[in-house]
Design an enzyme around this catalytic site. Structure first.
Site, PDB file in Angstrom:
ATOM      1  N   THR A  36       0.725  -1.261  -0.002  1.00 35.78           N
ATOM      2  CA  THR A  36      -0.049   0.060   0.039  1.00 35.78           C
ATOM      3  C   THR A  36       0.969   1.288  -0.214  1.00 35.78           C
ATOM      4  OG1 THR A  36       0.035  -0.292   2.504  1.00 35.78           O
ATOM      5  CG2 THR A  36      -2.088  -1.069   1.162  1.00 35.78           C
ATOM      6  N   ALA A 127      15.185 -12.031   5.074  1.00 39.12           N
ATOM      7  CA  ALA A 127      14.045 -12.471   5.729  1.00 39.12           C
ATOM      8  C   ALA A 127      12.741 -11.563   5.681  1.00 39.12           C
ATOM      9  CB  ALA A 127      14.141 -12.868   7.070  1.00 39.12           C
ATOM     10  N   ASP A 189       9.716   0.846   5.221  1.00 44.43           N
ATOM     11  CA  ASP A 189      10.772   0.258   5.853  1.00 44.43           C
ATOM     12  C   ASP A 189      11.681   1.388   6.535  1.00 44.43           C
ATOM     13  OD1 ASP A 189       9.485  -1.924   4.733  1.00 44.43           O
ATOM     14  OD2 ASP A 189      11.370  -2.280   3.410  1.00 44.43           O
TER      15      ASP A 189
HETATM   16  C1  GLA Z   1       9.023  -4.203   0.931  1.00 43.08           C
HETATM   17  C2  GLA Z   1       9.255  -2.664   0.481  1.00 43.08           C
HETATM   18  C3  GLA Z   1       8.250  -1.602   1.014  1.00 43.08           C
HETATM   19  C4  GLA Z   1       6.901  -2.185   1.085  1.00 43.08           C
HETATM   20  C5  GLA Z   1       6.831  -3.696   1.160  1.00 43.08           C
HETATM   21  C6  GLA Z   1       5.320  -4.280   0.861  1.00 43.08           C
HETATM   22  O1  GLA Z   1       9.153  -4.050   2.399  1.00 43.08           O
HETATM   23  O2  GLA Z   1      10.535  -2.249   1.013  1.00 43.08           O
HETATM   24  O3  GLA Z   1       8.620  -0.276   0.637  1.00 43.08           O
HETATM   25  O4  GLA Z   1       6.558  -2.128  -0.374  1.00 43.08           O
HETATM   26  O5  GLA Z   1       7.653  -4.511   0.529  1.00 43.08           O
HETATM   27  O6  GLA Z   1       4.379  -3.583   1.889  1.00 43.08           O
END
Ligand code: GLA
Length: 400
Positions: A36, A127, A189
């Protein structure tokens, strides 16, 4: 030993002097709100207790040296690079992540001085628990700290003055990953690593950048988030992540909206009718997932933690069947956990491997863990790594 201490001691043994400081940043679990973020939507991550630490000291010769302590105890050293010579793609490999951060700070006109960096940490890599973002955020804080910008590093997340700065650092770290490393990930993240606080999930509206710290005290409720690292390696650069992202951007364009965030659930049916068949499931996932994040946050605000279980399940189904980013190991982990009594379970992070999470009553935890391990053994898969995740602190300076 704690990552901060390990990084400091490794620094001392490599450089024969103490670092000027140590900064560290956590990996994350995303409770819900997957794929999202690059659709301007909502996410709900919390920080793991696992961190990556950067011990750092300035150099006078404008060189950046980077060493990293592996989980096997071996030190890997990257070839020293001139800060002025950094450009996207060079250096590549693992050194691209810390170098990319130095590059962004140089571009922003902050920092830019030489530095010795020594990295150590315990965030599992590959992971889906955001070890790259943890590394980027720790390095960003370290380089900013060396450049005398201790404002952020000393001000915890959630505070008013520090939070805008933390949001900015998260964007820089994301830019390092997007433009220097060349991976088209969203904002989740790095925002989680910089802005999460202990005992809370972070409700983040990616479009506005607004956040709310929603209490999520797992110990008090007697419910645990069990992380199941399936050990099926995930990698964004080699996965279909970019394809999915382009698909949703194309759908937004066809619908004439800025991002899929702008498609409200009541208008979903009409929106789907206007799209080619292959884009419909992607849109269905994003729109329904955003609604689930809002619902989960409402339950948590009201202390109804157990009630989020079915929403976690629905998220997994949607990611598996509509967004198609799950993996057999993730589906297996989720099914085994649910059958053994989890209240809900889903893959977490980008998918294509990596980790799943399960919400379990304390009393059921041993049975769920045993069922997952036995089930993987039956399928002759690598033994998954299991741990309970307590919502922990965001990035900051360490005393070691
Ligand atoms: C990875 C990406 C994030 C996000 C997620 C899915 O972790 O780094 O930016 O898009 O996938 O929610």
């Amino acid at each position: 030993m704690k990552p901060a201490r390990l990084a400091a001691e490794t620094f001392r043994s490599l450089h024969g002097r103490a670092p000027q400081g140590v900064w560290s940043a956590p990996g994350r679990v995303n409770l819900i709100g997957e794929h999202t973020d690059y659709n301007d939507g909502y996410v709900l991550p919390f920080a793991l207790p696992h961190r990556i630490a950067a011990a750092a000291a300035p150099r006078t010769d404008q060189l950046l040296t980077i060493a990293t302590l592996g989980s096997d105890g071996r030190v890997q050293r990257a070839a020293p690079v001139e800060i002025a010579a950094l450009r996207p793609g060079s250096p590549g490999g693992w050194a691209a992540y810390p170098s990319g951060v130095a590059w962004v700070l140089r571009e922003e006109g902050i920092g830019g001085g030489g530095a010795d960096l020594v990295l150590a940490g315990d965030v599992p890599t590959g992971a889906g628990l955001s070890s790259s973002a943890a590394l980027e955020c720790a390095v960003a804080l370290a380089l900013l700290g060396l450049a005398g910008h201790s404002d952020t590093t000393d001000d915890p997340p959630g505070g008013t003055s520090g939070d805008a700065r933390r949001a900015e650092i998260a964007r820089w770290a994301q830019r390092a990953e997007n433009e220097f490393v060349g991976v088209p990930t969203g904002a989740l993240d790095q925002a989680a690593s910089m802005r999460c606080t202990a005992g809370h999930v972070l409700f983040l509206d990616v479009r506005s950048g607004a956040t709310e710290q929603v209490p999520f005290d797992t110990a008090r409720t007697g419910l645990w988030v069990l992380v199941i690292d399936t050990r099926a390696k995930h990698s964004h650069s080699e996965s279909g992540y970019g394809d999915r992202r382009r698909g949703t951007e194309r759908a937004a364009e066809l619908l004439g909206v800025r991002a899929l965030r702008d498609v409200a659930p009541p208008g979903l049916g009409a929106a789907l009718d206007r799209l080619p068949g292959e884009l419909r499931p992607l849109v269905r996932h994003v729109v329904s997932e955003n609604a689930r994040v809002v619902e989960v946050a409402e339950h948590l605000r009201a202390g109804r933690v157990a009630e989020i279980g079915p929403l976690l399940d629905a998220s997994h189904t949607s990611l598996r069947d509509d967004y198609r980013v799950s993996a057999p190991e993730l589906d297996l982990a989720v099914d085994l956990a649910r059958t053994a009594g989890a209240l809900g379970a889903r893959m977490t992070g980008g998918g294509f491997g990596g980790s799943a999470i399960a919400l379990v009553h304390e009393a059921d935890r041993p049975a769920v863990e045993a069922a997952v391990i036995a089930g993987f053994e039956r399928e002759r898969l690598a033994r998954p790594r299991l741990f309970t995740a307590v919502p922990s602190a965001g990035a900051g300076r360490d005393r070691w």
